[in-house]
Design an enzyme around this catalytic site. Structure first.
Site, PDB file in Angstrom:
ATOM      1  N   CYS A 261     -11.786 -52.694  13.554  1.00  0.00           N
ATOM      2  CA  CYS A 261     -10.877 -51.582  13.861  1.00  0.00           C
ATOM      3  C   CYS A 261      -9.999 -51.195  12.679  1.00  0.00           C
ATOM      4  O   CYS A 261      -9.912 -50.021  12.298  1.00  0.00           O
ATOM      5  CB  CYS A 261     -10.040 -51.910  15.095  1.00  0.00           C
ATOM      6  SG  CYS A 261      -8.858 -53.273  14.883  1.00  0.00           S
ATOM      7  N   HIS A 309      -5.111 -54.077  17.816  1.00  0.00           N
ATOM      8  CA  HIS A 309      -6.165 -53.061  17.756  1.00  0.00           C
ATOM      9  C   HIS A 309      -5.562 -51.749  17.285  1.00  0.00           C
ATOM     10  O   HIS A 309      -4.410 -51.427  17.590  1.00  0.00           O
ATOM     11  CB  HIS A 309      -6.822 -52.873  19.132  1.00  0.00           C
ATOM     12  CG  HIS A 309      -8.053 -52.009  19.076  1.00  0.00           C
ATOM     13  ND1 HIS A 309      -9.255 -52.464  18.566  1.00  0.00           N
ATOM     14  CD2 HIS A 309      -8.261 -50.713  19.438  1.00  0.00           C
ATOM     15  CE1 HIS A 309     -10.151 -51.492  18.643  1.00  0.00           C
ATOM     16  NE2 HIS A 309      -9.577 -50.424  19.156  1.00  0.00           N
ATOM     17  N   HIS A 321     -12.337 -45.039  17.156  1.00  0.00           N
ATOM     18  CA  HIS A 321     -12.049 -46.441  16.867  1.00  0.00           C
ATOM     19  C   HIS A 321     -13.324 -47.269  16.897  1.00  0.00           C
ATOM     20  O   HIS A 321     -14.371 -46.819  17.360  1.00  0.00           O
ATOM     21  CB  HIS A 321     -11.018 -46.991  17.869  1.00  0.00           C
ATOM     22  CG  HIS A 321     -11.558 -47.218  19.252  1.00  0.00           C
ATOM     23  ND1 HIS A 321     -11.141 -48.241  20.067  1.00  0.00           N
ATOM     24  CD2 HIS A 321     -12.492 -46.531  19.994  1.00  0.00           C
ATOM     25  CE1 HIS A 321     -11.761 -48.183  21.233  1.00  0.00           C
ATOM     26  NE2 HIS A 321     -12.579 -47.171  21.212  1.00  0.00           N
TER      27      HIS A 321
END
Length: 346
Positions: A261, A309, A321
């Site tokens: 990520c 994240h 993402h």
């Protein structure tokens, strides 16, 4: 002989028989219960398996970000160590040249019958020890005193560089040990998740890999809002992220064939000429914090309590993402994960 005869067995009466049978059944049940506890995992429903896999992936992503941070530190220590070693080599070459020059001077002094400080320095087994004891080097009129003082200074400088290099080497080894620990943690979580996912049917696994509300890779371009066309850094970062849609999630990766990520967001902004830190918990501080109501395309959006994240906001409540191992870069709603904050990169 009678004393060695086997005692006569008395027949069990009805009550005694029932009691013995009950005890035997209870013992068998207890043994079975213990055996089941130690050898068999409780049967889990698909929803329980999915929840456990989600937890494992979240923990693996947290460990991945710690791995990324440790790798960044180790890489910095390695670069610093390499620079120090290069500088030490350059200084050592200059020092050796200066000592050779003093050696030539010493040879001349010897041929002329003198045994000046230059000869003593050039022939000493331990030049540093000699320099420490040779107060006579500063004696007035000694034409080599300045050259010898220069050699002493260079010796000190080379020694200091070597000490600094040793410190960076210790930092590097500590970083490498942390890397190994975090790598082991990530791989352990991922292995556990794979074993759990293997219990699901093919249909259940497919449904898990494409959660409700997320666009599948093949249709992700159609789901993403139009990219800004103003040529800004944000627009260029979004264009890069859109180009990465469909590439696999690879933990610890920054491209070009796969991303985790924070690796995706770092690569996206690098393509736009802006250097971002490597981890989620450092990227959130790399710019101006913005509220959810202030979100604009190009903002970084962060999730989970530990800020483990990150995605790139593209507008209309959507982000691009790299979700988790086994998935690909895709478009997803910002509200698909627990919100932690957002920042607008400087």
């Amino acid at each position: 002989m009678a004393s060695h005869r086997k005692p006569r067995q008395r027949p069990l009466r009805g009550g005694t028989v029932r009691t013995a049978a009950t005890l035997a059944l209870a013992g068998a049940a207890t043994a079975t219960a213990f055996e089941g506890t130690s050898q068999a995992d409780p049967q889990r429903t698909p929803s329980q398996i999915k929840a456990e896999v989600d937890r494992l992936y979240e923990e693996a992503e947290a460990a991945t970000e710690r791995y990324n941070g440790a790798k960044e530190k180790a890489d910095e220590a390695q670069r610093a160590l390499n620079e120090l070693r290069d500088e030490t080599a350059r200084r050592t070459d200059r020092l050796n040249a200066a000592r050779r020059a003093l050696g030539s001077l010493a040879a001349g002094q010897y041929r002329s019958g003198g045994l000046g400080p230059a000869v003593q320095l050039a022939t000493a087994d331990d030049p540093q020890d000699y320099l420490d004891r040779a107060a006579l080097l500063t004696r007035a009129g000694d034409r080599s005193a300045a050259d010898i003082a220069s050699v002493r200074r260079q010796l000190d400088e080379v020694g200091a560089l070597r000490d600094r290099a040793a410190g960076h080497l210790a930092e590097l080894r500590a970083g490498q040990a942390e890397l190994a620990a975090q790598k082991s943690a990530v791989e352990g979580k991922l292995d556990d998740a794979k074993r759990l996912l293997a219990r699901l049917t093919a249909e259940e696994r497919a449904a898990y890999e494409a959660p409700a509300g997320e666009a599948a890779p093949a249709g992700a371009h159609a789901q993403a809002p139009p990219a800004p066309s103003d040529g800004s850094r944000a627009a260029r970062a979004i264009a890069f992220a859109r180009g990465a849609i469909g590439k696999p999630y690879v933990w610890g990766a920054t491209g070009p064939s796969g991303y985790d990520c924070s690796g995706l967001t770092q690569a996206a902004y690098r393509s736009a000429g802006l250097s971002l830190p490597r981890t989620t918990y450092t990227q959130i501080n790399a710019g101006r914090r913005v509220s959810r109501s202030e979100l604009a395309p190009g903002d970084l959006v962060f999730f989970y309590p530990g800020v483990t994240h990150v995605g790139l906001y593209v507008g209309d409540g959507q982000m691009i993402h790299a979700p988790r191992p086994g998935s690909t870069v895709r478009v997803a709603p910002v509200d698909s994960m627990p919100w932690a904050g957002a920042t607008r990169p400087a």
